[in-house]
Scaffold this motif. Structure first.
Motif, PDB file in Angstrom:
ATOM      1  N   MET A  12       0.844  -1.202   0.000  1.00  0.00           N
ATOM      2  CA  MET A  12       0.000   0.000   0.000  1.00  0.00           C
ATOM      3  C   MET A  12       0.880   1.252   0.000  1.00  0.00           C
ATOM      4  O   MET A  12       1.921   1.279   0.650  1.00  0.00           O
ATOM      5  CB  MET A  12      -0.919  -0.003   1.235  1.00  0.00           C
ATOM      6  CG  MET A  12      -1.798   1.239   1.344  1.00  0.00           C
ATOM      7  SD  MET A  12      -2.830   1.263   2.828  1.00  0.00           S
ATOM      8  CE  MET A  12      -3.961  -0.083   2.450  1.00  0.00           C
ATOM      9  N   GLU A  13       0.466   2.275  -0.721  1.00  0.00           N
ATOM     10  CA  GLU A  13       1.139   3.562  -0.694  1.00  0.00           C
ATOM     11  C   GLU A  13       0.279   4.564   0.072  1.00  0.00           C
ATOM     12  O   GLU A  13      -0.930   4.673  -0.168  1.00  0.00           O
ATOM     13  CB  GLU A  13       1.408   4.066  -2.111  1.00  0.00           C
ATOM     14  CG  GLU A  13       2.447   3.244  -2.853  1.00  0.00           C
ATOM     15  CD  GLU A  13       2.888   3.904  -4.142  1.00  0.00           C
ATOM     16  OE1 GLU A  13       2.164   4.795  -4.641  1.00  0.00           O
ATOM     17  OE2 GLU A  13       3.959   3.542  -4.649  1.00  0.00           O
ATOM     18  N   VAL A  14       0.917   5.281   0.994  1.00  0.00           N
ATOM     19  CA  VAL A  14       0.200   6.242   1.827  1.00  0.00           C
ATOM     20  C   VAL A  14       0.947   7.564   1.801  1.00  0.00           C
ATOM     21  O   VAL A  14       2.097   7.639   2.264  1.00  0.00           O
ATOM     22  CB  VAL A  14       0.063   5.739   3.282  1.00  0.00           C
ATOM     23  CG1 VAL A  14      -0.743   6.743   4.104  1.00  0.00           C
ATOM     24  CG2 VAL A  14      -0.580   4.358   3.326  1.00  0.00           C
ATOM     25  N   TYR A  15       0.314   8.598   1.293  1.00  0.00           N
ATOM     26  CA  TYR A  15       0.954   9.907   1.187  1.00  0.00           C
ATOM     27  C   TYR A  15       0.526  10.779   2.361  1.00  0.00           C
ATOM     28  O   TYR A  15      -0.648  11.155   2.482  1.00  0.00           O
ATOM     29  CB  TYR A  15       0.577  10.573  -0.125  1.00  0.00           C
ATOM     30  CG  TYR A  15       1.288  11.885  -0.360  1.00  0.00           C
ATOM     31  CD1 TYR A  15       2.650  11.919  -0.645  1.00  0.00           C
ATOM     32  CD2 TYR A  15       0.591  13.093  -0.279  1.00  0.00           C
ATOM     33  CE1 TYR A  15       3.307  13.123  -0.853  1.00  0.00           C
ATOM     34  CE2 TYR A  15       1.245  14.296  -0.489  1.00  0.00           C
ATOM     35  CZ  TYR A  15       2.607  14.300  -0.770  1.00  0.00           C
ATOM     36  OH  TYR A  15       3.254  15.493  -0.974  1.00  0.00           O
ATOM     37  N   LEU A  16       1.488  11.084   3.238  1.00  0.00           N
ATOM     38  CA  LEU A  16       1.229  11.898   4.430  1.00  0.00           C
ATOM     39  C   LEU A  16       2.163  13.100   4.465  1.00  0.00           C
ATOM     40  O   LEU A  16       2.675  13.479   5.519  1.00  0.00           O
ATOM     41  CB  LEU A  16       1.405  11.039   5.697  1.00  0.00           C
ATOM     42  CG  LEU A  16       0.463   9.839   5.831  1.00  0.00           C
ATOM     43  CD1 LEU A  16       0.820   9.004   7.055  1.00  0.00           C
ATOM     44  CD2 LEU A  16      -1.000  10.304   5.910  1.00  0.00           C
ATOM     45  N   ASP A  17       2.372  13.707   3.300  1.00  0.00           N
ATOM     46  CA  ASP A  17       3.250  14.869   3.195  1.00  0.00           C
ATOM     47  C   ASP A  17       2.543  15.995   2.433  1.00  0.00           C
ATOM     48  O   ASP A  17       3.118  16.662   1.585  1.00  0.00           O
ATOM     49  CB  ASP A  17       4.549  14.485   2.491  1.00  0.00           C
ATOM     50  CG  ASP A  17       5.665  15.494   2.722  1.00  0.00           C
ATOM     51  OD1 ASP A  17       5.545  16.321   3.640  1.00  0.00           O
ATOM     52  OD2 ASP A  17       6.652  15.459   1.966  1.00  0.00           O
ATOM     53  N   ASN A  18       1.282  16.205   2.769  1.00  0.00           N
ATOM     54  CA  ASN A  18       0.457  17.155   2.028  1.00  0.00           C
ATOM     55  C   ASN A  18       0.780  18.613   2.318  1.00  0.00           C
ATOM     56  O   ASN A  18       0.306  19.497   1.594  1.00  0.00           O
ATOM     57  CB  ASN A  18      -1.023  16.872   2.304  1.00  0.00           C
ATOM     58  CG  ASN A  18      -1.495  15.602   1.634  1.00  0.00           C
ATOM     59  OD1 ASN A  18      -1.820  15.601   0.457  1.00  0.00           O
ATOM     60  ND2 ASN A  18      -1.516  14.502   2.387  1.00  0.00           N
ATOM     61  N   TRP A  74      13.358   7.079   5.968  1.00  0.00           N
ATOM     62  CA  TRP A  74      13.875   5.986   5.145  1.00  0.00           C
ATOM     63  C   TRP A  74      13.060   4.714   5.385  1.00  0.00           C
ATOM     64  O   TRP A  74      12.651   4.050   4.427  1.00  0.00           O
ATOM     65  CB  TRP A  74      15.342   5.750   5.466  1.00  0.00           C
ATOM     66  CG  TRP A  74      15.917   4.560   4.745  1.00  0.00           C
ATOM     67  CD1 TRP A  74      16.006   3.279   5.208  1.00  0.00           C
ATOM     68  CD2 TRP A  74      16.450   4.530   3.420  1.00  0.00           C
ATOM     69  NE1 TRP A  74      16.558   2.451   4.272  1.00  0.00           N
ATOM     70  CE2 TRP A  74      16.846   3.189   3.160  1.00  0.00           C
ATOM     71  CE3 TRP A  74      16.646   5.496   2.448  1.00  0.00           C
ATOM     72  CZ2 TRP A  74      17.415   2.820   1.951  1.00  0.00           C
ATOM     73  CZ3 TRP A  74      17.213   5.115   1.239  1.00  0.00           C
ATOM     74  CH2 TRP A  74      17.595   3.784   1.004  1.00  0.00           C
ATOM     75  N   ASP A  75      12.839   4.380   6.639  1.00  0.00           N
ATOM     76  CA  ASP A  75      12.063   3.178   6.963  1.00  0.00           C
ATOM     77  C   ASP A  75      10.646   3.278   6.395  1.00  0.00           C
ATOM     78  O   ASP A  75      10.136   2.304   5.804  1.00  0.00           O
ATOM     79  CB  ASP A  75      12.007   2.980   8.477  1.00  0.00           C
ATOM     80  CG  ASP A  75      13.096   2.052   8.978  1.00  0.00           C
ATOM     81  OD1 ASP A  75      14.219   2.121   8.430  1.00  0.00           O
ATOM     82  OD2 ASP A  75      12.844   1.257   9.908  1.00  0.00           O
ATOM     83  N   LEU A  76      10.014   4.423   6.583  1.00  0.00           N
ATOM     84  CA  LEU A  76       8.644   4.581   6.110  1.00  0.00           C
ATOM     85  C   LEU A  76       8.575   4.534   4.588  1.00  0.00           C
ATOM     86  O   LEU A  76       7.621   3.978   4.019  1.00  0.00           O
ATOM     87  CB  LEU A  76       8.050   5.888   6.625  1.00  0.00           C
ATOM     88  CG  LEU A  76       7.872   5.991   8.141  1.00  0.00           C
ATOM     89  CD1 LEU A  76       7.231   7.328   8.517  1.00  0.00           C
ATOM     90  CD2 LEU A  76       7.039   4.835   8.686  1.00  0.00           C
ATOM     91  N   ASN A  77       9.568   5.087   3.922  1.00  0.00           N
ATOM     92  CA  ASN A  77       9.596   5.055   2.472  1.00  0.00           C
ATOM     93  C   ASN A  77       9.643   3.626   1.944  1.00  0.00           C
ATOM     94  O   ASN A  77       9.040   3.314   0.905  1.00  0.00           O
ATOM     95  CB  ASN A  77      10.790   5.858   1.947  1.00  0.00           C
ATOM     96  CG  ASN A  77      10.766   6.021   0.443  1.00  0.00           C
ATOM     97  OD1 ASN A  77       9.773   6.461  -0.134  1.00  0.00           O
ATOM     98  ND2 ASN A  77      11.867   5.661  -0.209  1.00  0.00           N
ATOM     99  N   GLN A  78      10.362   2.767   2.664  1.00  0.00           N
ATOM    100  CA  GLN A  78      10.417   1.363   2.258  1.00  0.00           C
ATOM    101  C   GLN A  78       9.056   0.686   2.366  1.00  0.00           C
ATOM    102  O   GLN A  78       8.786  -0.314   1.692  1.00  0.00           O
ATOM    103  CB  GLN A  78      11.439   0.597   3.124  1.00  0.00           C
ATOM    104  CG  GLN A  78      12.846   1.165   3.098  1.00  0.00           C
ATOM    105  CD  GLN A  78      13.353   1.395   1.685  1.00  0.00           C
ATOM    106  OE1 GLN A  78      13.425   0.469   0.884  1.00  0.00           O
ATOM    107  NE2 GLN A  78      13.707   2.643   1.378  1.00  0.00           N
TER     108      GLN A  78
END
Length: 396
Positions: A1-7, A311-315
């Motif tokens: 799953m991809e989750v974008y939390l940098d709005n 880095w961890d979250l990006n993975q």
């Protein structure tokens, strides 16, 4: 799953906005300053976009909204315009800003300092906002401009703009607010706020990148940053990007209509994410949980470097930030956390999560699981945390 939390860095263009923009790339493509039908064909939608922008911030018909390339250009236009109009050509040589302004403000002020302008950088209190009385305290007879952000891009903290605007109005000092992180998250009313100028960017509220706005209250005049044409009533030269202008206007309309959703559902998801992280020991919300935009949290996680967490979250397919995207490659301690007086270790541990109306419950549940796992892993690897007494790591 991809989750974008940098709005707070940027948002996805709303599909409905994209549909509004599409005709202006290949079908209705004329230069709006041309006299023929191809140029004139752009005018109805441009006027509609302006109507949405004026309505969205409660601007008066006699005020100006100038279409710019982004909020950075709008900010530069105001600060450098005041420098030319009020400092070089008058007897005023002082500007007031806060310590936690966006780099678009602080870097421009640093440039003006190199030209001999006096700049006061107001500290923030323990909640991360400027005290109203400090503005009053530092006003001088030669103060040309006060520039205080409406909402902070990293903490989401909302500043007392109405009160600061009233103080500036009574003192006869011009007041600018960078409203980039406020529009689309909370109501922005330029009449109520007593502002002379506000700056904003469309891509922060689900509009396209590369277009922004500058509100100028009636009666105020600025020397343009860009010369070379009579577009925007001579206030900003250059052919208008019609597609982007239309997109920004429609995005403003949708953002204002969604404010109640932001204040309830987006806030609920933000609070759910935040509460789960705060259940871990030695985690804290920078600036506290009150008086914030509903989508933003900046959390310090002791023992975890912010860059390592990202880095961890990006993975795991999760996008977050350590702060301002305009300084994301700078590995210096977070300047906002420094302004709060954080110790040198904590100043490197802030992670910002910023949601939008397109985030879902499923995404937040996934993010919570990934974040907790990343914190446990990174704390076990941390030389400053992993070998501390067991009481220091209770629960992990």
């Amino acid at each position: 799953m991809e989750v974008y939390l940098d709005n707070n860095a940027t948002t996805a263009v709303d599909p409905a906005v994209y549909e509004q923009m599409k005709p202006f790339f290949c079908d209705i493509f004329g230069n709006p300053n041309s006299l023929h039908r191809f140029g004139a064909g752009t005018h109805p939608k441009m006027m509609e976009a302006l109507d949405y922008l004026y309505s969205g911030i409660n601007a008066d018909d006699e005020d100006d909204i100038v279409i710019t390339g982004n909020a950075t250009e709008s900010i530069n236009t105001v600060i450098k315009g005041i420098w030319i109009d009020k400092i070089l050509n008058a007897d005023k040589n002082h500007i007031i800003v806060s310590e936690v302004e966006h780099p678009a403000v602080t870097a421009t002020c640093k440039f003006l300092e190199s030209q001999g302008v006096s700049v006061t950088y107001l500290p923030v209190n323990e909640e991360g906002i400027v005290d109203v009385q400090s503005v009053k305290q530092y006003l001088r007879e030669d103060t040309a401009l006060v520039s205080i952000m409406w909402a902070n891009n990293e903490t989401g903290k909302i500043f007392p703009i109405e009160e600061i605007g009233q103080i500036c109005k009574e003192a006869g000092v011009l007041f600018h607010s960078d409203a980039t992180q406020a529009i689309g998250k909370i109501p922005v009313d330029v009449q109520k706020a007593n502002v002379d100028f506000i700056s904003f960017s469309a891509h922060k509220f689900h509009g396209p990148k590369g277009v922004g706005g500058l509100y100028i209250k009636k009666g105020n005049k600025l020397t343009p940053l860009l010369h070379g044409g009579e577009q925007m009533g001579g206030k900003r030269a250059g052919t208008v990007d019609v597609a982007s202008m239309v997109g920004m206007g429609f995005a403003m309309k949708l953002a204002v209509e969604a404010l109640e959703y932001e204040a309830t559902e987006v806030k609920r998801l933000r609070d759910k994410l935040e509460s789960a992280i705060l259940e871990l020991p030695e985690t804290v919300v920078i600036g506290g949980v009150n008086n914030r935009t509903p989508n933003t949290t900046l959390i310090s996680i002791r023992g975890v470097e912010g860059e390592s967490m990202l880095w961890d979250l990006n993975q795991k397919g999760i996008g977050a930030s350590t702060g301002s995207a305009c300084a994301s490659e700078d590995l210096e301690a977070n300047p906002v956390m420094n302004a709060f007086g954080s110790d040198s270790e904590l100043a490197h541990t802030g992670v910002r999560f910023s949601l939008s109306r397109f985030n879902t419950e499923e995404q937040i549940d996934y993010a919570i699981e990934a974040i907790i796992g990343a914190v446990k892993r990174l704390r076990n690897l941390s030389s400053s945390y992993a070998y501390a007494p067991e009481s220091h790591k209770s629960g992990l």
